[in-house]
Design a protein around this motif. Structure first.
Motif, PDB file in Angstrom:
ATOM      1  N   LEU A  52       0.816  -1.213   0.000  1.00 52.76           N
ATOM      2  CA  LEU A  52       0.000   0.000   0.000  1.00 52.76           C
ATOM      3  C   LEU A  52       0.850   1.263   0.000  1.00 52.76           C
ATOM      4  O   LEU A  52       0.481   2.277  -0.604  1.00 52.76           O
ATOM      5  N   SER A  53       2.002   1.201   0.660  1.00 56.84           N
ATOM      6  CA  SER A  53       2.875   2.371   0.756  1.00 56.84           C
ATOM      7  C   SER A  53       4.030   2.337  -0.228  1.00 56.84           C
ATOM      8  O   SER A  53       4.864   3.249  -0.221  1.00 56.84           O
ATOM      9  N   ALA A  54       4.084   1.320  -1.073  1.00 57.81           N
ATOM     10  CA  ALA A  54       5.189   1.215  -2.026  1.00 57.81           C
ATOM     11  C   ALA A  54       5.056   2.282  -3.110  1.00 57.81           C
ATOM     12  O   ALA A  54       3.946   2.579  -3.561  1.00 57.81           O
ATOM     13  N   PRO A  55       6.170   2.889  -3.543  1.00 57.91           N
ATOM     14  CA  PRO A  55       6.105   3.875  -4.634  1.00 57.91           C
ATOM     15  C   PRO A  55       5.553   3.235  -5.899  1.00 57.91           C
ATOM     16  O   PRO A  55       5.908   2.100  -6.246  1.00 57.91           O
ATOM     17  N   SER A  56       4.698   3.955  -6.591  1.00 58.44           N
ATOM     18  CA  SER A  56       4.055   3.384  -7.775  1.00 58.44           C
ATOM     19  C   SER A  56       5.055   3.108  -8.887  1.00 58.44           C
ATOM     20  O   SER A  56       4.830   2.227  -9.725  1.00 58.44           O
ATOM     21  N   ILE A  57       6.174   3.828  -8.907  1.00 54.26           N
ATOM     22  CA  ILE A  57       7.171   3.582  -9.950  1.00 54.26           C
ATOM     23  C   ILE A  57       7.786   2.187  -9.804  1.00 54.26           C
ATOM     24  O   ILE A  57       8.181   1.565 -10.795  1.00 54.26           O
ATOM     25  N   VAL A  58       7.843   1.685  -8.570  1.00 46.69           N
ATOM     26  CA  VAL A  58       8.356   0.331  -8.349  1.00 46.69           C
ATOM     27  C   VAL A  58       7.410  -0.686  -8.983  1.00 46.69           C
ATOM     28  O   VAL A  58       7.852  -1.670  -9.587  1.00 46.69           O
ATOM     29  N   ILE A  59       6.104  -0.444  -8.868  1.00 48.11           N
ATOM     30  CA  ILE A  59       5.128  -1.328  -9.497  1.00 48.11           C
ATOM     31  C   ILE A  59       5.296  -1.303 -11.014  1.00 48.11           C
ATOM     32  O   ILE A  59       5.242  -2.346 -11.685  1.00 48.11           O
ATOM     33  N   GLY A  60       5.515  -0.100 -11.569  1.00 51.46           N
ATOM     34  CA  GLY A  60       5.727   0.007 -13.001  1.00 51.46           C
ATOM     35  C   GLY A  60       6.961  -0.743 -13.468  1.00 51.46           C
ATOM     36  O   GLY A  60       6.932  -1.438 -14.494  1.00 51.46           O
ATOM     37  N   LEU A  61       8.041  -0.629 -12.729  1.00 51.84           N
ATOM     38  CA  LEU A  61       9.265  -1.360 -13.086  1.00 51.84           C
ATOM     39  C   LEU A  61       9.068  -2.866 -12.975  1.00 51.84           C
ATOM     40  O   LEU A  61       9.603  -3.633 -13.780  1.00 51.84           O
ATOM     41  N   PHE A  62       8.299  -3.292 -11.978  1.00 50.68           N
ATOM     42  CA  PHE A  62       8.032  -4.726 -11.815  1.00 50.68           C
ATOM     43  C   PHE A  62       7.258  -5.274 -13.010  1.00 50.68           C
ATOM     44  O   PHE A  62       7.627  -6.319 -13.577  1.00 50.68           O
ATOM     45  N   ILE A  63       6.199  -4.580 -13.425  1.00 46.54           N
ATOM     46  CA  ILE A  63       5.416  -5.031 -14.576  1.00 46.54           C
ATOM     47  C   ILE A  63       6.251  -4.956 -15.852  1.00 46.54           C
ATOM     48  O   ILE A  63       6.133  -5.821 -16.743  1.00 46.54           O
ATOM     49  N   TYR A  64       7.116  -3.954 -15.949  1.00 50.42           N
ATOM     50  CA  TYR A  64       7.999  -3.874 -17.119  1.00 50.42           C
ATOM     51  C   TYR A  64       8.905  -5.101 -17.200  1.00 50.42           C
ATOM     52  O   TYR A  64       9.108  -5.670 -18.269  1.00 50.42           O
ATOM     53  N   ALA A  65       9.429  -5.515 -16.058  1.00 52.44           N
ATOM     54  CA  ALA A  65      10.366  -6.645 -16.050  1.00 52.44           C
ATOM     55  C   ALA A  65       9.674  -7.971 -16.332  1.00 52.44           C
ATOM     56  O   ALA A  65      10.204  -8.814 -17.064  1.00 52.44           O
ATOM     57  N   VAL A  66       8.491  -8.170 -15.746  1.00 49.48           N
ATOM     58  CA  VAL A  66       7.853  -9.480 -15.854  1.00 49.48           C
ATOM     59  C   VAL A  66       6.917  -9.588 -17.051  1.00 49.48           C
ATOM     60  O   VAL A  66       6.546 -10.701 -17.450  1.00 49.48           O
ATOM     61  N   TYR A  67       6.515  -8.447 -17.643  1.00 44.78           N
ATOM     62  CA  TYR A  67       5.565  -8.530 -18.756  1.00 44.78           C
ATOM     63  C   TYR A  67       6.073  -7.830 -20.011  1.00 44.78           C
ATOM     64  O   TYR A  67       6.236  -8.448 -21.059  1.00 44.78           O
TER      65      TYR A  67
END
Length: 287
Positions: A123-138
């Motif tokens: 919930l408190s994670a920076p949204s850019i980290v989520i973007g980088l995660f999806i970039y890496a895995v998808y």
């Protein structure tokens, strides 16, 4: 003779001290309220005054233009709506089911506390980290940006908000209601559907609306997933325009017409988020 005096009297030094402290704290609180409202209204007035230059019907009917050309934000609005809708449809059921497990089945054991902790981290994670995660895995695996990747990133941002609100709202439902239904022979799945969900319905819907408000203006996850598309496109398997990216790109450009469109896009997102928050608060207050 002893005179009985009320403790609430100006001759009582403790009462005088408490009344003074109360007045000081009320003054400070009111000043803080005015300070916050001042910046809020200043932001809204600035957005409206600068965004009104490009406010026209063409804003909703034409795609983003090239430098010096006329156009609107139709492709960006469509892309944002589609990705936010898909992200909400993906994240909401997962969040509600996870929150239901935590509130209804997670009273014992280590899994529920661990899940709550990880959910708070997400919930408190920076949204850019989520973007980088999806970039890496998808994105990196399929070799191109897409609206599906953007929707998946937004779904991950929706999930922790819905999990927290569902868990909290279901935990507020009195156990006496569940026990009464169980005493009548009602199975647990029916207790959850017919009693717990109905009692916590407004709070759960409020959490979903707040999650939608959060993802409406997210830029960082879409930079690494959906990127942009200058044209109107319904194909979510390719790059897709979105309001946050267009605002980011047009606001930093040297072209005045692009700057005006960026301000107009910011107005649209701000009004949308304000409307959703007002709707959520009103819904929660009335139920």
């Amino acid at each position: 003779m002893l005179q009985n005096k009320s403790a609430i009297h100006t001759d009582n030094p403790v009462y005088r001290t408490r009344r003074l402290v109360n007045k000081v704290m009320l003054t400070v609180s009111f000043a803080a309220l005015l300070f916050g409202l001042f910046w809020l209204f200043w932001i809204i007035i600035t957005l409206i005054s600068k965004g009104s230059a490009a406010m026209a019907w063409s804003l909703f009917t034409e795609s983003t233009p090239g430098p010096g050309g006329a156009g609107g934000l139709a492709n960006a609005i469509l892309g944002s709506v589609m990705m936010a809708a898909v992200g909400t449809l993906i994240g909401t059921p997962i969040g509600i089911l996870a929150g239901t497990y935590l509130a209804e089945f997670g009273q014992r054991g280590w899994l529920a506390p661990a899940t709550r902790f990880l959910n708070d981290v997400l919930l408190s994670a920076p949204s850019i980290v989520i973007g980088l995660f999806i970039y890496a895995v998808y994105v990196a695996q399929v070799g191109h940006y897409s609206g599906w990747a953007g929707a998946l990133a937004l779904a991950i941002l929706v999930i922790p908000v819905v999990v927290r609100s569902t868990d909290n709202m279901l935990s507020l439902v009195p156990n006496s209601l569940r026990e009464a239904a169980a005493a009548l022979g009602c199975p647990q799945w029916k207790i959850i559907l017919s009693i717990s969900y109905k009692a916590a319905r407004s709070g759960i819907v409020t959490g979903v609306l707040l999650a939608v408000a959060r993802i409406s203006g997210e830029t960082a996850p879409l930079l690494f997933t959906a990127l942009n598309n200058q044209f109107l496109s319904f194909n979510m398997n390719g790059p897709m325009a979105n309001l946050p990216f267009v605002i980011y790109a047009f606001a930093s450009s040297p072209f005045e017409d692009w700057n005006n469109l960026a301000w107009s896009g910011a107005v649209l997102i701000t009004l949308l988020v304000l409307s959703i928050n007002i709707l959520a608060r009103s819904l929660f207050r009335n139920k």
